[in-house]
Design a protein around this motif. Sequence first.
Motif, short mmCIF file in Angstrom:
data_model
loop_
_atom_site.label_atom_id
_atom_site.label_comp_id
_atom_site.label_asym_id
_atom_site.label_seq_id
_atom_site.Cartn_x
_atom_site.Cartn_y
_atom_site.Cartn_z
N TYR A 10 0.94 -1.18 0.51
CA TYR A 10 0.46 0.14 0.31
C TYR A 10 0.70 1.13 0.21
O TYR A 10 0.97 1.67 1.10
N PRO A 11 1.62 1.77 -1.10
CA PRO A 11 2.72 2.91 -0.83
C PRO A 11 1.84 4.30 -0.61
O PRO A 11 2.06 4.73 -0.18
N ALA A 12 0.48 4.10 -1.04
CA ALA A 12 -0.18 5.61 -0.56
C ALA A 12 -0.19 5.71 0.63
O ALA A 12 -0.28 6.99 1.34
N TRP A 13 -0.10 4.73 1.05
CA TRP A 13 -0.22 5.43 3.31
C TRP A 13 1.65 5.20 3.24
O TRP A 13 1.20 5.53 4.38
N ALA A 14 2.06 3.80 2.72
CA ALA A 14 3.47 4.04 3.84
C ALA A 14 4.66 4.65 3.14
O ALA A 14 5.41 5.10 4.05
N ILE A 15 4.27 5.54 1.97
CA ILE A 15 5.12 6.58 2.08
C ILE A 15 4.90 7.55 2.70
O ILE A 15 5.77 8.51 3.35
N PRO A 16 3.81 8.24 2.61
CA PRO A 16 3.56 9.66 4.00
C PRO A 16 4.15 8.98 5.31
O PRO A 16 4.41 10.34 6.00
N MET A 17 3.37 7.44 5.75
CA MET A 17 4.02 6.83 7.21
C MET A 17 5.51 7.44 7.18
O MET A 17 5.88 7.84 8.75
N MET A 18 6.28 6.50 5.92
CA MET A 18 8.17 6.68 6.49
C MET A 18 8.23 8.54 6.50
O MET A 18 9.07 8.05 6.91
N THR A 19 7.25 9.16 5.65
CA THR A 19 7.89 10.70 5.80
C THR A 19 7.61 10.99 7.17
O THR A 19 8.28 11.50 8.07
N LEU A 20 6.35 10.90 7.69
CA LEU A 20 6.60 10.91 9.37
C LEU A 20 7.79 10.28 10.14
O LEU A 20 7.66 11.13 11.24
N ASP A 21 7.72 9.50 10.28
CA ASP A 21 9.16 8.88 10.64
C ASP A 21 10.19 9.77 10.48
O ASP A 21 11.22 9.68 11.38
N LEU A 22 10.51 10.01 9.32
CA LEU A 22 11.62 10.92 9.57
C LEU A 22 11.94 11.79 10.26
O LEU A 22 12.52 12.54 10.73
N LEU A 23 9.99 12.30 9.90
CA LEU A 23 10.23 13.83 10.91
C LEU A 23 10.85 13.53 12.22
O LEU A 23 10.93 14.23 12.74
N ILE A 24 10.09 12.84 12.88
CA ILE A 24 9.98 12.46 14.29
C ILE A 24 10.75 11.86 14.70
O ILE A 24 11.48 12.41 15.57
N LEU A 25 11.74 11.13 13.21
CA LEU A 25 13.32 10.84 14.09
C LEU A 25 14.65 12.25 13.69
O LEU A 25 15.11 12.42 15.01
N PHE A 26 14.14 13.11 12.63
CA PHE A 26 14.68 14.51 13.50
C PHE A 26 14.70 14.48 14.35
O PHE A 26 15.02 15.52 15.02
N ALA A 27 13.44 14.98 14.85
CA ALA A 27 12.59 15.61 15.91
C ALA A 27 13.25 15.61 17.28
O ALA A 27 14.09 15.82 18.36
N LEU A 28 13.03 14.58 17.66
CA LEU A 28 14.31 13.62 18.82
C LEU A 28 15.54 12.89 18.65
O LEU A 28 16.02 13.24 19.36
#
Length: 114
Positions: free
Chosen positions: A85-103
Amino acid sequence: MLTFSGSLSILMGVSGIAQDSLFATSSRYTYWFDLTTWGVLHLVVGVLLVITGLAVLVHKSWGRGAGAAVAAISLITQFMFVPHYPAWAIPMMTLDLLILFALTRFHIETSGSR
């Protein structure tokens, strides 16, 4: 953001466990698991994201490190989930990268007036 990502992962996990027709299945993918396995994986990662998100909110000393570790695990699982399900996984990967950056940002606090 951790609790938001965790809540979305929990919803994805429940959808996978329920054998929803939302996902495409292919037996020619290297990381092929059945939908129930993907559902349980997303559910567990989602619960861990929510727990670490709450720990960060209440300023627990282990919250940032655990949150970064769980966000990295979530990033890897979302990457493996892209063919389903790429339409779900790619935005979630972006969100996870933003979380990693913030933490993982290094904060310097000064006690002076400057």
